[in-house]
Enzyme design. Sequence first.
Site, mmCIF file in Angstrom:
data_model
loop_
_atom_site.group_PDB
_atom_site.id
_atom_site.type_symbol
_atom_site.label_atom_id
_atom_site.label_comp_id
_atom_site.label_asym_id
_atom_site.label_seq_id
_atom_site.Cartn_x
_atom_site.Cartn_y
_atom_site.Cartn_z
ATOM 1 N N ARG A 140 0.815 -1.270 0.043
ATOM 2 C CA ARG A 140 0.253 0.024 0.015
ATOM 3 C C ARG A 140 1.021 1.317 -0.166
ATOM 4 N NH1 ARG A 140 -5.032 0.465 0.657
ATOM 5 N NH2 ARG A 140 -5.334 -1.636 1.383
ATOM 6 N N ASN A 181 -13.505 13.969 0.806
ATOM 7 C CA ASN A 181 -14.283 12.946 0.103
ATOM 8 C C ASN A 181 -15.897 13.173 0.264
ATOM 9 O OD1 ASN A 181 -14.190 10.209 -0.713
ATOM 10 N ND2 ASN A 181 -14.593 9.759 1.643
ATOM 11 N N HIS A 237 -18.962 10.474 0.938
ATOM 12 C CA HIS A 237 -19.468 9.039 1.127
ATOM 13 C C HIS A 237 -21.037 8.897 1.024
ATOM 14 C CE1 HIS A 237 -18.827 5.246 3.338
ATOM 15 N NE2 HIS A 237 -19.754 5.570 4.079
ATOM 16 N N SER A 286 -22.443 12.306 2.615
ATOM 17 C CA SER A 286 -21.692 13.288 3.349
ATOM 18 C C SER A 286 -20.413 13.859 2.657
ATOM 19 C CB SER A 286 -21.275 12.949 4.945
ATOM 20 O OG SER A 286 -22.332 12.095 5.685
ATOM 21 N N ASP A 343 -13.360 7.276 6.723
ATOM 22 C CA ASP A 343 -14.623 7.930 6.676
ATOM 23 C C ASP A 343 -15.118 8.524 8.133
ATOM 24 O OD1 ASP A 343 -15.178 6.770 4.099
ATOM 25 O OD2 ASP A 343 -15.886 4.889 4.556
HETATM 26 C C1 GAR Z 1 -20.532 7.913 -4.982
HETATM 27 O O1 GAR Z 1 -21.862 7.426 -4.761
HETATM 28 C C2 GAR Z 1 -19.713 8.020 -3.825
HETATM 29 O O2 GAR Z 1 -20.334 8.536 -2.690
HETATM 30 C C3 GAR Z 1 -19.010 7.006 -3.479
HETATM 31 O O3 GAR Z 1 -18.659 6.208 -4.743
HETATM 32 C C4 GAR Z 1 -19.814 6.716 -5.490
HETATM 33 C C5 GAR Z 1 -19.073 7.317 -7.034
HETATM 34 O O4 GAR Z 1 -19.874 7.634 -7.946
HETATM 35 N N1 GAR Z 1 -17.979 6.719 -2.826
HETATM 36 C C6 GAR Z 1 -17.839 5.611 -1.841
HETATM 37 O O5 GAR Z 1 -18.280 4.764 -1.570
HETATM 38 C C7 GAR Z 1 -16.596 5.995 -0.936
HETATM 39 N N2 GAR Z 1 -16.407 5.252 0.295
HETATM 40 P P1 GAR Z 1 -19.566 8.507 -9.198
HETATM 41 O O6 GAR Z 1 -18.218 7.537 -9.838
HETATM 42 O O7 GAR Z 1 -20.700 8.287 -10.215
HETATM 43 O O8 GAR Z 1 -19.477 9.805 -8.679
#
Ligand code: GAR
Length: 214
Positions: free
Chosen positions: A67, A109, A111, A138, A147
């Site tokens: 990582r 970010n 979430h 959020s 998160d």
């Molecule tokens: C979004 O819903 C975002 O909240 C989530 O991924 C999706 C991306 O959609 N993020 C997570 O789950 C991060 N932990 P997109 O590619 O259409 O923007």
Amino acid sequence: MTECCRVLVLISGNGSNLQAIIDGCDDNVSAEVVGVISNKPDAYGLTRAHQGEIDTSCVIVRKDETRQQYDQRLQQAIEKYQPDLIVLAGFMRILSDEFVSQYMGRMINIHPSLLPKYAGLNTHQRAIDAKDAEHGASVHFVIPELDAGPVILQAKVPVYEEDNVETLSARVHEQEHAIYPLVVKWFSLQRLKMVDNIAYLDNESIGIHGFAPD
Ligand code: GAR
């Protein structure tokens, strides 16, 4: 920060939030999306970036890479863009503490849950299983704990009995597209900051559920 906030967006997939941010920056002279980095070469968000004539990079995980090694390469790719703000928009990788620590206060970010509820994955299914009346999204500053950084803004949606993951995630996505560009705008106008793990908007501390106007 430079006169125009240099925004770098990290994605892994569809990039609908990236699109909302690109569109938001078109109407906001104080911010510009200067680059998009994906960890997936086939992410549709890369096509969106090309359509917007935005520079892209792919940092694909290598076999047997730790990582830390991945994050070092990611950091090198990031530094090329000299960003003022790093926006994680569906970037589906856990980042090392060392990496996150370097960007504290200038990495955000989104979430898909009403944090602190449902950190991690499968948030829509978890809200349905728990028979929650409301769910949402959020935007938060990123800190090493997953998160868990201070929430800046949340959007709530109702959960209906007949909802499934598809219907609920579509409702949440629509709200994400409204709140994420707004937070980027606040940051670009230097109205937003994080000090000692507390988020401030216009020098007022933001409560744990994000900014809520009176
Ligand atoms: C979004 O819903 C975002 O909240 C989530 O991924 C999706 C991306 O959609 N993020 C997570 O789950 C991060 N932990 P997109 O590619 O259409 O923007």
